[in-house]
Write an enzyme that holds these catalytic residues in place. Structure first.
Site, mmCIF file in Angstrom:
data_model
loop_
_atom_site.group_PDB
_atom_site.id
_atom_site.type_symbol
_atom_site.label_atom_id
_atom_site.label_comp_id
_atom_site.label_asym_id
_atom_site.label_seq_id
_atom_site.Cartn_x
_atom_site.Cartn_y
_atom_site.Cartn_z
ATOM 1 C CB SER A 70 48.751 43.448 32.846
ATOM 2 O OG SER A 70 49.086 44.800 32.610
ATOM 3 C CG HIS B 256 46.872 45.171 29.721
ATOM 4 N ND1 HIS B 256 46.660 45.498 31.032
ATOM 5 C CD2 HIS B 256 45.724 44.595 29.301
ATOM 6 C CE1 HIS B 256 45.432 45.157 31.392
ATOM 7 N NE2 HIS B 256 44.849 44.594 30.352
ATOM 8 C CG ASP C 254 41.471 43.710 31.449
ATOM 9 O OD1 ASP C 254 42.238 43.811 30.482
ATOM 10 O OD2 ASP C 254 40.277 43.352 31.346
#
Length: 963
Positions: free
Chosen positions: A18, A45, A137
């Site tokens: 991310s 992401h 995540d």
């Protein structure tokens, strides 16, 4: 065909990143080999409304093909696939599956979703990597991969720009290895050796019994009946992390390192689960099974559930939520007892806490999240009403007795890892634990096997069974009685393998090659300071003029300084290797061609570089007249041209990097705008949370009332204790472990001059009527030995005290000081003194009597005798006191007439006078004596005494006979 498909399988690496992940991805692929035989899938992401440039950026860092993933594309070896923007991605039978996200932006967990599907599809061939990023995540995805037998790598948080995702995975315990990004490719190649499918049993299985025996000896848990394939892979993974290739050597390593045994134990425990795993299965349980189980049940019915192998508790909470919803729908109220057990203490601790990461939003509906969970900063916490329905405990299902009288038994995370023999033993035990009509809930890959006489099927697809209790099932159950204390399987008593010492040809060869063919090199730090020199570097380096320096740039010969400085900077900052850069270096008055290489050393934590120098031989081009065409000036021109080309190339690369940076900044700006919108949404959620806080406030008011009642109760107990201590008339002083006063009673002020302000002072500082130094020494000895001390002491005022010193123990059996008690025993001492004086007086009176006198107790034992008795009968004290009268003087008093007097006549008449006894005494001869006896009756029979006097009448009888 199955063999071929097995051989065609290869590791697929899912990489999640991310914020700050782009730099980590570039580092990874710069060091990743292009022919590793693996496939790489990047899940990052991304802004859903912006085209991604990740594919182009990655293609510049690796020679492997980098493509944006497309729906139904077959994953191939040595290729890199990048997730497209605004898409969820999964994998099924080796093909990527793309779909439009269902969750709103900001709540999506694309990394978790892909890694979970990767674990289900590839099992032990799955590899998960988590790089820089915020949030959590990827944590649950790594959990699924570990449960499937795969490998998980996590970036070292200190090397990540944003350590949220790596830290979450590490704290959850789902990281097989925590490494800097540059070391991950090597770890992958080592891990690929473990994941490679081999036609024969793994080497570790040959020595598995010895390893399992060590595990059982230290942990007490036997894994002998777990599936050898699962156990073998996990043992090999631990062996690989410890750089051990031989199973027997690893068994010895376990014996010498008990800590490794516990790490292996944790590795073998498979804690893979999630809320409402298999949605359809829980739908059947909710809509078909629970209504049947709850039907016709009265209110306050005790509904018992056992979740065996619960891992971190998600399944137990899922069942509790379904039961709570069922009771609300049917307007029934049961007493629910859910027993949730597992072998892993850490997993049980997590389950008890009831706190889970935000990722569970993928498995729990928003309505259930709102109703049964409390949203906290770092995740969700199960509400108290659900937690109170469940009891979590550590249990070994294989050897510990089961819970009984169950309505529902769920075991969906255990039997798949057990051999058929153990499964065959557990099923009858589960039948025994269930009530008639109780339901057994298994995972889709499990069944009741051959025990069809014990269960009837309710749903074959989702493995729900009803326990049948009949004569046939009872007989079958008796035939399969489970031995909960069964011994483990085979034991291996082999001796430690003997090592045969052989010449290390590889080491000899390596040394010779380094000596003969390795170029002259130096090891430097990131500032260029030389740390180590290999070979002859005199042609390339020379001492710099002026103050002595070991900086390689200062020592470089003419023609090398600029390129060397540039190469060191590139290698130190970017981790890139500069290889084979040819330069014209002035040596011994002329110029020669030198190949310069700068490489980062593998130990990236120290930022060390290896600078190598090697001469380049340029063959001369001969003309017909044998003339040399290529002169030194021409070589110099070529060198300058190469430098110009290198500068152009560097400039172009910097432009491209600047362009990429600008695009990243644009993307970051858009993400910031998106974040701002999410913050506004969060503000609205906070408004909603206000109502929940009001509810919590009401709960706190209730708790406050309970605490107030508890305080009043404690105050009453304190008053009772004060009155108790004040009315015992025993002085008591409580000291801490530093001999400081904690508390004292009123009576203690008679011994020590204490006032309330003395609390916290050393007792030795307070003046006492007793020997304070002796008391403090005894108190310190009690604190050290924990052995109570009791002594009698006289105060300066003449008062005697019984002093008892004992350790101060808390309810948790912790020693926190000593307790001194002072009991006034002056009256007892005075009474004892009077008794002693009376005894001495009585003894003196008895000794003045001329006739022999004996004092006997109720058992006819001699209590006392006067001096005349000892002289007349010629006996001594030690042979008299404490012995029965019949045993005195070699039993010379064992006279029948005397027995008649003491045992018959005296108990009847209480006193006898003038009783004549004639007897031959060994010491004094034949005598006729007259006995006078009197019984002195006390308050009890035991305290009664007998006075016995003797008078020799032999002379009187002789005189009478003469007359």
């Amino acid at each position: 065909m199955e063999s071929k498909n097995t051989e065609d399988r290869f590791p697929i690496v899912g990489i999640g990143a991310s914020a700050g992940g782009l730099e980590a991805l570039e580092q990874f692929f710069r060091h990743a080999p292009i022919d590793s035989g693996m496939a790489f899938v990047l899940v990052q992401h991304l802004d859903p409304n912006h085209a991604s440039l990740l594919t182009e950026i990655m293609q510049r860092t690796t020679s492997m093909p980098v493509v944006e993933a497309q729906d139904q594309v077959q994953v191939a070896r040595n290729c890199v696939y990048v997730i497209p923007p605004n898409r969820d991605m999964a994998i099924f039978h080796g093909k990527l599956q793309l779909s439009v996200p269902n969750e709103p932006r900001g709540q999506r967990m694309p990394i978790d979703a892909f890694l979970r599907s990767l674990a289900e599809d590839q099992e032990e061939k799955a590899v998960g990597i988590i790089l820089s990023g915020t949030g959590t995540d990827g944590t649950l995805g790594l959990r699924a991969i570990l449960g499937a037998g795969g490998l998980s790598l996590v970036q070292e948080p200190a090397t990540a720009k944003y350590d949220g995702m790596p830290t979450s995975a590490i704290h959850a315990g789902y990281a097989s290895l925590v490494l800097p990004v540059v070391k991950m490719p090597d770890a992958l190649l080592k891990g690929a050796g473990i994941m490679t499918v081999r036609p024969e049993m793994p080497k570790v299985v040959k020595g598995i019994n010895r390893i399992l025996m060590q595990l059982r000896t230290i942990t007490g848990h036997d894994f002998a009946l777990y599936k050898k394939s699962t156990i073998g892979r996990r043992i090999e993974r631990r062996m690989s992390q410890n750089n051990i290739d031989d199973a027997d050597v690893y068994a010895l390593y376990l014996k010498e390192n008990p800590a490794e045994v516990h790490l292996l134990f944790k590795e073998l425990l498979i804690n893979v689960t999630n809320f409402f795993r298999d949605i359809e299965a829980f739908a059947v349980l909710e809509n078909e099974i629970l209504p049947q189980l709850c039907a016709d049940k009265p209110d306050n019915y005790l509904f018992r559930v056992w979740v065996a192998g619960c891992a971190t508790g998600e399944e137990a909470y899922s069942i509790a939520i379904l039961l709570r919803e069922r009771m609300a729908q049917s307007h029934q109220e049961f007493k629910v007892q859910i027993y949730s057990t597992d072998l892993d203490d850490d997993a049980i601790a997590t389950a008890r806490a009831g706190f889970y990461p935000p990722n569970i939003a993928q498995d729990v509906t928003p309505e259930r999240l709102r109703r049964f969970f409390i949203k906290e900063e770092a995740g969700y916490r199960v509400k108290k009403e659900i937690r109170e329905m469940i009891v979590f405990a550590t249990q070994n299902v294989i050897k510990d007795p089961p819970f009984t009288k169950l309505d529902l038994l769920s075991c969906r995370n255990l039997m798949i890892y057990l051999e058929a023999e153990m499964q065959n033993r557990l099923i009858p035990m589960f039948h025994y634990a269930l009530k008639p009509g109780g339901v057994l809930f298994l995972s889709p890959s499990e069944s009741v096997g051959n025990h069809t006489e014990l269960f009837s099927s309710l749903n074959r697809k989702w493995k729900l069974y009803r326990a049948t209790h009949s004569i046939k099932s009872s007989r079958a159950l008796m035939a399969h009685v489970v031995s909960w204390a069964s011994e483990s399987g085979d034991t291996d008593s082999e001796e430690t393998m003997k090592k045969i010492t052989e010449p290390n040809f590889a080491e000899l060869t390596r040394r010779l090659l380094v000596q003969c063919f390795a170029p002259a090199s130096v090891v430097i730090d990131h500032k260029g300071n030389i740390l180590y020199v290999h070979g002859d570097t005199g042609k390339y380096l020379r001492p710099a003029p002026g103050q002595a320096s070991l900086n390689v740039v200062d020592m470089a010969r003419e023609g090398m300084e600029l390129e060397l400085r540039t190469a060191i900077r590139a290698a130190a900052n970017e981790g890139a290797s500069i290889l084979g850069h040819e330069l014209q270096v002035k040596t011994n008055g002329g110029f020669s061609t030198v190949s310069l290489s700068v490489r980062p050393l593998p130990d990236g934590s120290h930022n060390l570089l290896l600078v190598s120098f090697q001469d380049v031989v340029i063959p001369g081009v001969k003309s017909k007249g044998k003339r040399i065409v290529k002169t030194a000036e021409l070589g110099r021109i070529e060198e300058l041209e190469r430098n110009i080309a290198y500068l152009k190339e560097s400039h172009q690369l910097q432009n491209e990097e600047q362009q990429a940076t600008n695009e990243e900044l644009k993307s970051t700006n858009e993400e910031m705008q998106s974040t701002n919108e999410e913050l506004q949404s969060t503000n609205e959620e906070l408004e909603t949370s206000k109502e929940e806080l009001q509810s919590v406030n009401e709960e706190l008011i209730t708790v406050n009332s309970e605490l107030q009642a508890k305080i009043e109760q404690l105050a009453g107990m304190q008053n009772d204790m004060k009155n108790l201590l004040d009315n015992t008339n025993i002085g008591t002083v409580f000291l801490d472990d530093h001999m400081k006063i904690r508390r004292f009673t009123r009576e203690a002020t008679r011994i020590y001059r204490l006032v309330p302000s003395d609390v916290g002072r050393l007792l030795s500082d307070i003046k006492s009527d007793l020997d304070s130094e002796l008391l403090m020494g005894k108190a310190q000895a009690v604190l050290e030995s924990l052995a109570p001390v009791e002594l009698e002491m006289r105060a300066d005022s003449g008062v005697w005290y019984l002093v008892r010193i004992q350790p101060y123990r808390t309810l948790d059996n912790v020693i926190e000081g000593v307790v001194l008690t002072f009991t006034d025993i002056s009256k007892r001492i005075e009474a004892e003194t009077r008794v002693q004086l009376a005894g001495e007086l009585a003894e003196n009176i008895v000794n003045t009597i001329r006739e022999p006198l004996l004092v006997l107790d109720s058992e006819l034992q001699v209590v006392s005798a006067n001096r005349a008795f000892y002289q007349y009968f010629q006996v001594i004290t030690t042979e008299t006191i404490g012995r029965k009268i019949y045993e005195l003087g070699n039993s010379q008093w064992n006279i029948p007439a005397l027995r008649e007097l003491l045992e018959i006549i005296l108990p009847r008449d209480q006193s006898v006078e003038g009783y004549v006894v004639e007897h031959d005494f060994p010491a004094i001869g034949h005598h006729k004596i007259k006995l006078n006896a009197r019984r002195l009756v006390g308050k009890s029979i035991e305290s009664s005494l007998i006075l016995l006097t003797t008078e020799d009448i032999s002379d009187e009888l002789t005189k009478e006979n003469k007359i």
